[in-house]
Design an enzyme around this catalytic site. Structure first.
Site, PDB file in Angstrom:
ATOM      1  N   ARG B 310       0.828  -1.206   0.000  1.00  9.85           N
ATOM      2  CA  ARG B 310       0.000   0.000   0.000  1.00  9.85           C
ATOM      3  C   ARG B 310       0.866   1.260   0.000  1.00  9.85           C
ATOM      4  NH1 ARG B 310      -5.425   1.880   0.648  1.00  9.85           N
ATOM      5  NH2 ARG B 310      -6.196  -0.237   0.398  1.00  9.85           N
ATOM      6  N   GLU B 733      -9.791   5.699   7.461  1.00  7.15           N
ATOM      7  CA  GLU B 733      -8.361   5.992   7.464  1.00  7.15           C
ATOM      8  C   GLU B 733      -7.971   7.318   6.812  1.00  7.15           C
ATOM      9  OE1 GLU B 733      -6.134   1.928   6.675  1.00  7.15           O
ATOM     10  OE2 GLU B 733      -8.017   2.011   5.586  1.00  7.15           O
TER      11      GLU B 733
END
Lengths: 479, 778
Positions: B310, B733
């Site tokens: 990521r 997030e």
């Protein structure tokens, strides 16, 4: 001689919890309040996160007994995780379960719901209790006051703003003072009886007079005196402190002195930091301001000024302040009373200049003279509720633009809080201006001996020691 | 902040404020229940010669001491199976569990810990990324995601910069530490209540470790006192410890960590060290980026490889970079296995590019805002992994926030202030986010939901989502309530349980509400479709054929909805309406029951159209992006290095939020949590690898005074996201990464000091580092 006779001794503690009287003896008396609430009473709304008084999830309201005034204090917030139960003898306590009435939320709780004040909810009861403290007897609050009231509560979810909004959205007309629901009705007669409670090989002793306290300390040198327990409670929880003999001075009325006579302040050993702050608020604003960034309301409501001093930590935050004020320390011992200057109290790292059986009873200091320039600093990783990396107090007096008196005190730069006597001498007779630092820089560096640890490197501490005085001189330079 | 008063409060809010909301350790003690704790290593790396529990076993309160040999299977790992549940041959970090202790009292646990004797042969530990690189201590191989000819583009670029950015870890500091209680049930079954984001993994792990079949273990999660990724994988081993005791003693077993132990045992956000070289033109247009990312995975793999992936996928962040090569390598060190933390790898990639842009701006003496606007993704451009940007939201957000934050005027004023060089230096900076929504591992993007409608018109919903404060249950309740047009308070989202929802994914990757909300919506719509058919049939018959008595008498033919076509009915405020016909929802539900129509439904959802080839680094890994921008201003004290955040303007693109109050809370909370990581949260280790800042007395998360003095959060009003749940976007997030603006603002402030050396600033920008940087000493 022991003036405490057997008839005047009891073997249990007594307090009120959400309006119900509790009398406790045995193992539970040696527990923390939060353990008592959670494990003895199933009052699990009070949460324990850090068990060291840093997060406030365990906050409850407490009105402690004051034997000097012969009444309870008003309800104030307290960290229940580090409050030893026996210290709450005579107190009235209210937990988060005691706020709602017949299932109807109180105004602070409703406002928290309306404003999304909770997310995971684990810190929420603690915030509700701290806000309850804030709104006891207040008809209006500012954002700043709200923030100051919440420095002892950590939240990891909300970013705090919804909680601030909840506080500012509280309709104070709907707030009922706790005392109206839980009247302060401690048993004054019971509180004149000394406490001596034994369980297995452990005992708690709380005398009603100083002589008995010293006598006990002399005969039992291993005794640990608990006052606010804001540090000892932490050590207890972490398994670092497991005393068999506990002593508390909460029944000795003269230790509750907190007074100003003419220009002298006198502070007894049971005076909390919050009471101390209130006492000096008007006369010494520099101390008041400093106490706003020192500790949290919960800690200041429990911790005592003398506890902070007697702890002997080189980064105790009130020690430099008191040293700059030339504070005198009154000590009571087997030989009676004596006094010494605070700067002479510390012999080494956490080593005090006390004889066997001696107890610090009072601190005394004068109000600074009208022209004195007094400023206190505290440098820590986070501004609020953080242990200092370096702290400092500077108190200067001048005449005809020349320095006549200089007190330069630092904490966190050596094993004890330190007055830089040589640097002070160099400053005398000099003009108070920004240039002065160039003469003092090297002497400061020579006189302090900081170490590197988790709170900062020695290099950082040297830089801070110099910069704080630089800042002080720049800000207070006289034309 | 927008008014949130008119929207649905968090479904547990009454319980939160009154102390009635139940967490693991609030559960009543049952008869015979025992306390469980773990004994862990104080040494970072050592061969275990022996673990001697003889003395500890003699303590009267102690009931059992269990070690590796007591486990049927002693290895676990969410991606790679490489981590022992209890170390047996070698300990690999300070805090690694060795012995599980059960005792009648908590005091007994303390005594036992002191009485256990370890004989260790100490080995040299690896304690930094640099050491790991030097000794080639790696977890898995190096991955590459690339596009174009980066070497050629760098060689021909008019300007080049290279550097290294070091990013420290962060402790989750969820308020409720790891906790679970295991209840032994008949026929060796275990029911485990855990504070976990991933009940299915707990179920599977407990079963494997104890030698049970999956159907013998049920994991239930009512709520967590915070998770933030820290309970995604790492709640698992603790559940095993409690379950193991429950199995051995046949008594309920409670394991509740204290904060000090939790912080020493569990993993953190992965530290990163990113090496980069960037090429750009005179106007600040980025031409090429070559980056090598290293992360500190700690002792075991955990989720670190996915986190690295990521980070690589977010190294472009909001900016189009024509030639790019990002390599990623996870390092193995002797610290706790690092793990998921809000943002996963995202912020570690984003920080690098945002930092690079600050340095480009200083090199060219162009305002960093301009550099960002020159490089921001435009609609139709492709990312380095081949996903097309489908809208123009990012450039619009930059434009809007430049104006709404009054950036240009404030910049002028700050420049003038800093020129005066008084007590403070101020810095101003904007950063952006483009955060990909989906698990990058495709098969994790699935969810199921069970909806049961009761005879009184209320409903219970069960999904695989776990509630950790983020409000997923509230959103799911709202979605289901809307289907039937009933109040959200008439829908109760039940504790997450593996017996109701199986093979669930962790509540993670910001996707909890999307995936589980969609599944719940589909299930509720199934029931509404059936009810609509029943309504149609009921309206078509005389009202005398309704009711329990008639159905009981059996005098009227039963309605058979399998033969009826789909019809649309209006569900409105407890009524079901078809033109002039009307029936109360409650009566309709009874009619459905009396006609043997199912009032429960299970359904399933998966993000459509996503794919990502991990070998080529190409694909469409994300269902969509959540975007945002933030402008932050800081003031630093030149004498002490103390930083204050004076103002932050946050602008988020969240589609049409299901619940604005909850989303606002997510944005505010994530931003402040990120600020802590950027500034005051300092994980400080001894030279031997022991974490020394393991409690809030030394590990300083933001307090109430640390939030921006002036904190303005707004949602982008023109946002739409029709492909997702009711037009919403994931929020959990993304806003955390906007706190990078605080860090870049600090760098910006330092750079205006004549001796300032901000280019070496790392994360966190502590007061000490700031003061040293101001003095040219960093």
């Amino acid at each position: 001689m022991n003036p405490t006779t057997t008839e005047q001794i009891r073997d249990y503690i007594e307090f009120w919890l959400n309006g119900i009287r509790h009398q406790v003896k045995g193992a539970a008396a040696f527990a923390t309040l939060s353990d008592y609430l959670r494990y003895e009473c199933q009052l699990t709304g009070t949460k324990v996160v850090c068990a060291e008084g840093d997060c406030g999830a365990c906050t409850v309201m407490s009105a402690r007994w004051n034997p000097l005034l012969q009444k309870n204090s008003s309800y104030i917030s307290l960290n229940s995780c580090i409050a030893m139960l026996f210290l709450l003898d005579g107190a009235h306590l209210v937990t988060v379960e005691g706020l709602a009435e017949d299932g109807k939320l109180c105004e602070v709780q409703s406002s928290m719901v309306r404003n999304f004040g909770g997310q995971c909810g684990f810190c929420t009861p603690g915030f509700v209790m701290s806000l309850t403290d804030l709104f006891e007897n207040k008809s209006e609050v500012t954002k700043k006051q709200v923030q100051n009231s919440l420095t002892g509560n950590l939240c990891r979810c909300t970013g705090y703003l919804p909680i601030l909004q909840a506080a500012l959205d509280v309709n104070t007309k709907k707030v009922k003072p706790l005392a109206s629901r839980y009247p302060l009705t401690s048993d004054a007669a019971l509180m004149t009886k000394a406490l001596h409670l034994r369980f297995e090989d452990k005992e708690i002793f709380a005398p009603t007079d100083l002589e008995s306290a010293c006598d006990y300390k002399l005969k039992n040198p291993e005794v640990v005196i608990f006052s606010g327990a804001t540090d000892l409670g932490v050590q207890f929880n972490k398994g670092k402190l497991r005393p068999r003999k506990f002593m508390s001075l909460h029944l000795i009325s003269e230790l509750f002195t907190c007074a100003k006579t003419q220009n002298e302040f006198i502070i007894g050993a049971k005076t909390t930091l919050a009471e101390f702050q209130k006492l000096v608020q008007k006369d010494i604003p520099a101390v008041d301001e400093f106490l706003n960034i020192f500790a949290s309301p919960q800690i200041k409501n429990a911790g005592t000024l003398i506890g902070n001093v007697a702890n002997g930590s080189p980064i105790a935050d009130t020690t430099p302040v008191l040293m700059a004020l030339d504070t005198e320390v009154d000590v009571f011992g087997p030989q009676g009373k004596r006094s010494l200057l605070l700067k002479d109290l510390y012999l080494g790292y956490r080593k005090l200049n006390l004889q066997p059986g001696e107890i610090i009873t009072h601190l005394r200091f004068q109000k600074p003279s009208a022209g004195a320039i007094f400023k206190n600093f505290k440098i820590s990783q986070r501004r609020d509720l953080d242990i200092s990396c370096v702290n400092a107090s500077f108190l200067f007096e001048t005449k005809n633009n020349l320095i006549t008196k200089a007190r330069i005190v630092y904490g966190g730069v050596g094993p004890v809080t330190q007055r830089l006597l040589q640097v002070e001498q160099l400053a005398i007779g000099q003009p108070l201006d920004a240039q002065l630092i160039s003469r003092l820089k090297n002497p400061i560096r020579a006189e302090i001996h900081p170490i590197s640890d988790a709170r900062g490197t020695a290099q950082f501490r040297h830089l801070l020691a110099e910069n704080l005085l630089t800042k002080f001189l720049q800000e207070n330079a006289q034309p | 902040m927008k008014s949130t008063k008119s929207v649905t409060p968090h479904d547990s809010s009454h319980g939160h404020v009154s102390g009635q909301a139940e967490y693991i350790d609030d559960r009543l003690f049952t008869a015979g229940e025992v306390f469980v704790d773990v004994y862990y290593s104080a040494v970072a790396h050592a061969r275990i010669r022996s673990v001697d529990c003889t003395e500890a076993a003699k303590i009267p309160e102690v009931l059992c001491l269990l070690t590796a040999k007591d486990l049927k299977v002693n290895v676990w790992g969410s991606i790679f199976h490489d981590q022992p549940l209890l170390a047996d041959e070698v300990v690999r970090y300070v805090g690694e569990p060795l012995v599980v202790i059960a005792a009648k009292t908590r005091e007994g646990l303390l005594k036992a810990k002191k009485a256990i004797r370890l004989d260790l042969q100490e080995l040299e530990p690896v304690l930094s990324i640099d050491q790991a690189i030097a000794q080639k201590q790696f977890i898995a191989g190096t991955r590459t995601i690339a596009r174009g000819d980066v070497d050629q583009a760098l060689a021909s670029a008019p300007h080049r910069l290279s550097g290294v950015i070091k990013i420290a870890g962060q402790d989750h500091f969820y308020l409720e530490s790891q906790a679970c209680i295991a209840y032994p049930k008949e026929e060796d079954q275990i029911e485990i209540h855990a504070s976990s984001q991933h009940p299915s993994e707990v179920q599977h792990l407990v079963a494997e470790a104890l030698g049970l079949k999956f159907h013998q273990v049920v994991c239930i999660v009512k709520r967590m006192g915070g998770g933030f990724g820290g309970k995604e994988s790492q709640a698992g081993p603790f559940a095993v410890y409690a379950a193991l005791v429950a199995q051995k003693l046949k008594r309920p077993a409670r394991l509740v960590l204290g904060k000090d132990d939790d912080m020493q045992i569990t993993g953190k956000r992965n530290p990163f060290q990113n090496h980069y070289e960037v090429g750009f033109d005179d106007q600040g247009k980025i031409l090429a980026l070559k980056a090598q990312l290293y992360s500190d995975g700690g002792a075991y793999a955990d989720l670190s490889t996915a986190i690295m992936e990521r980070a690589m996928l977010h190294s472009d962040n909001a900016y189009y970079i024509p030639h790019i090569e990002v390599k990623g390598q996870v390092c193995r060190t002797n610290t706790a296995s690092n793990t998921a933390f809000r943002g996963f790898g995202g912020p570690k990639g984003m920080l690098m590019i945002e930092n690079i842009i600050e340095d480009i701006a200083r090199t060219l003496s162009i305002d960093a805002f301009d550099i960002r606007q020159k490089n921001v993704y435009q609609k139709g451009q492709k990312t380095h992994y081949g996903q097309t940007i489908e809208d123009d939201v990012l450039p619009e957000l930059f434009k809007k926030v430049r104006q709404s934050s009054d950036y240009d005027n404030r910049r002028k004023e700050i420049t003038a202030h800093n020129r005066r060089g008084e007590k403070t230096y101020r810095g101003l900076s904007v950063t952006a986010i483009k955060f990909g929504i989906s698990f990058t591992t495709r098969f994790l993007n699935q969810a199921s939901a069970l909806v049961n409608v009761h005879m009184d018109g209320t409903a219970q919903v069960s999904t695989g989502a776990t509630e950790m404060g983020q409000g997923v249950n509230t959103k799911i309740a709202q979605v289901v309530a809307e289907v039937f047009s009933i109040p959200a308070s008439d829908v109760r989202v039940m504790p997450t349980s593996t017996e109701k929802n199986h093979n669930t994914s962790a509540t993670a990757a910001s996707s909890g509400s999307d995936l589980n909300g969609q599944a719940a919506l589909k299930a509720a719509l199934q029931i509404r479709e059936r009810l609509s058919k029943v309504a149609k049939a009921v309206f078509d018959r005389p009202s005398s054929s309704r009711g329990r008595a008639v159905a009981g008498a059996g005098t009227v033919p039963e309605i058979d909805i399998s033969t009826l076509p789909v019809v649309e009915m209006l569900f409105q405020d407890g009524q079901v309406i078809d033109g002039p016909n009307k029936i109360s929802l409650r009566e309709l539900i009874e009619e459905a029951y009396l006609n043997r129509v199912s009032l429960g439904a299970m359904d399933f959802y998966r993000y459509p159209g996503i794919h990502f080839n991990k070998e080529t680094g190409q694909g469409q890994p994300f269902f969509y992006f959540t975007n945002g921008v933030a402008v932050s201003e800081v003031s630093i004290d030149r004498f002490t290095g103390e930083a204050k955040v004076l103002r932050s303007d946050v602008l988020m693109d969240l589609g049409r939020p299901t619940n604005e109050g909850i989303d606002m809370g997510q944005v505010l909370g994530a931003f402040v949590q990120g600020m802590g990581w950027m500034t005051t949260e300092n994980l400080f280790y001894s030279g031997k690898g022991a974490l020394l800042t393991y409690s809030p007395s030394t590990y300083k998360i933001p307090s109430v005074h640390d939030i921006p003095r002036d904190f303005r959060v707004d949602f982008w009003p023109r946002s739409t996201n029709e492909k997702n749940l009711k037009g919403s976007k994931a929020v959990g997030e993304p806003p955390l990464m906007l706190s990078i603006s605080v860090w870049t603002a600090i760098k910006n402030a330092i750079s205006s000091h004549p001796q300032g050396s901000g280019q070496n600033m790392s994360v966190p920008a502590t007061q000490e580092k700031i003061l040293l940087a101001l003095n040219g000493l960093l």
